[in-house]
Design a protein around this motif. Structure first.
Motif, PDB file in Angstrom:
ATOM      1  N   ARG A 265      76.960  67.336 -15.395  1.00 27.38           N
ATOM      2  CA  ARG A 265      75.979  68.208 -16.014  1.00 27.38           C
ATOM      3  C   ARG A 265      74.998  67.442 -16.891  1.00 27.38           C
ATOM      4  O   ARG A 265      73.826  67.806 -16.995  1.00 27.38           O
ATOM      5  N   ASP A 335      77.851  74.198 -18.641  1.00 25.24           N
ATOM      6  CA  ASP A 335      77.268  74.753 -17.419  1.00 25.24           C
ATOM      7  C   ASP A 335      76.098  75.667 -17.760  1.00 25.24           C
ATOM      8  O   ASP A 335      75.057  75.652 -17.103  1.00 25.24           O
ATOM      9  N   GLU A 339      72.278  75.141 -16.591  1.00 29.84           N
ATOM     10  CA  GLU A 339      71.728  76.149 -15.691  1.00 29.84           C
ATOM     11  C   GLU A 339      70.474  76.783 -16.279  1.00 29.84           C
ATOM     12  O   GLU A 339      69.467  76.945 -15.585  1.00 29.84           O
TER      13      GLU A 339
END
Length: 399
Positions: A265, A335, A339
């Motif tokens: 990430r 996450d 995102e």
């Protein structure tokens, strides 16, 4: 600080009278402890900070890592100490919740690394196929491309958490091994792509599975989805750019594409920043984060009529991008963060192309100058300064 000491401090603090704090936290006393309906314990900010410290320390103490909800357990402890002020609740807390720490070896599958014999590497042991130390479970023998195992000694009271720590230690050992092998000048780069598999076991009975971050899922697509995609400006980009904005946009697309397939990430967010800088970056700026965030906000305001949150850019630019690029230690990227940031970069790409096409710009510099000199600049700066004092001294560079 030892957990017992922190708990005793928390016990004493909640029993000490203090002034009400409108900005503090209120803990609802459990019904079986409450002396009246809806009874609650009010904490000021200092007491709340001590409670959070206790939650953190109990969560990191291996004796208590088996607890499913540490916060709930500590809230109850604070309520017990407040309701019953004569008893010492710390020994009872430890007796009820602490477990004896166990020691066990976690054996994980290794993919694409041929292990001929037991080998000690960075506090772990590499095991060959069929080694007697490998638990006799089919899960460890049926994973494709498994050519050996790595055994990691663990301690704890929760086997899932122990397995996670084992994976971290195993990845560390493999990273050192990979770097060491590269120095030997006898391996092809593709031979250094060995990695952990998805399976692990502590014994013949304690087995588990962890999905790989680079695992792919099947993707359904139909005509309706394709029709929705057709309205996006960047979907019309040609393979060979006709002008500078298109060339910059294609660079951004390439970085976005990499961000969507890389499993890490942090690396994904770095690629997303590279994409954003490809379309809105200005090499001549001193403090790049605010300029980048300003242009992103202007673009969203002028093209879509919205107000993109600039904090997504300038805080993460300093904490994530700059730290990673300049040798610091960047924070963990969740996450949700990656995102949300990725969605915003995609929108910025679409708005960049739309803005350039609408105004007939053929150079990225024209786009940047137009954003910095637009008549709405004072309004956007007023909006930004109302959100955050960071913008008080900022003035856009007209180029």
């Amino acid at each position: 600080m030892p957990v017992d000491k922190t708990l005793r401090m928390l016990q004493q603090v909640v029993r000490t009278p203090s002034e009400p704090d409108p900005h503090g936290r209120r803990i609802r006393v459990p019904a079986d402890l409450a002396q009246e309906e809806g009874q609650g314990l009010g904490l000021n900010r200092a007491e709340e900070a001590l409670l959070e410290q206790a939650i953190d320390e109990v969560g990191r103490d291996l004796r208590f890592e088996h607890l499913k909800d540490v916060k709930k357990v500590l809230y109850r402890f604070a309520a017990e100490a407040w309701v019953d002020r004569k008893a010492d609740h710390v020994p009872a807390f430890v007796r009820e919740h602490a477990r004896e720490i166990e020691s066990a070896d976690c054996v994980l599958t290794l993919l694409h690394l041929e292990v001929p014999e037991r080998l000690e590497v960075a506090g772990t042991v590499l095991l060959p196929l069929g080694d007697e130390l490998v638990p006799a479970v089919p899960e460890l023998t049926t994973e494709p491309d498994c050519m050996g195992y790595i055994s990691v000694p663990c301690r704890g009271t929760n086997y899932r958490n122990m397995a996670e720590r084992a994976r971290t230690q195993a990845k560390h050992a493999l990273a050192l091994l990979r770097a060491g092998l590269e120095q030997q000048n006898m391996y092809h780069p593709r031979q250094l792509r060995f990695r952990l598999g998805e399976r692990y076991a502590f014994s013949d009975r304690l087995t588990g599975w962890v999905g790989q971050p680079d695992s792919a899922y099947s993707t359904p697509i139909d005509g309706q989805i394709v029709e929705r995609l057709a309205v996006l400006r960047f979907m019309q980009l040609p393979a060979m750019p006709a002008n500078d904005p298109e060339r910059r946009a294609l660079l951004a697309v390439a970085w976005i594409d990499r961000s969507l397939v890389v499993p890490d990430r942090l690396v994904a967010m770095l690629f997303q920043f590279f994409a954003l800088e490809a379309i809105l970056g200005d090499k001549a700026e001193g403090l790049k984060s605010l300029g980048l965030a300003f242009r992103r906000t202007m673009l969203g305001h002028l093209v879509s009529g919205g107000w993109p949150a600039p904090e997504n850019i300038y805080y993460q630019y300093e904490k994530v991008r700059s730290a990673a690029v300049h040798g610091g230690e960047p924070p963990e990227v969740t996450d949700k963060q990656a995102e949300r940031f990725g969605h915003d970069v995609n929108r910025a790409l679409n708005e960049f192309l739309t803005f350039a096409e609408t105004h007939g710009f053929t150079k990225r510099a024209q786009v940047l100058r137009a954003l910095a000199s637009h008549e709405d600049v004072p309004r956007v700066l007023e909006h930004l300064r109302a959100r955050d004092a960071t913008w008080d001294d900022f003035e856009p560079r007209a180029g």
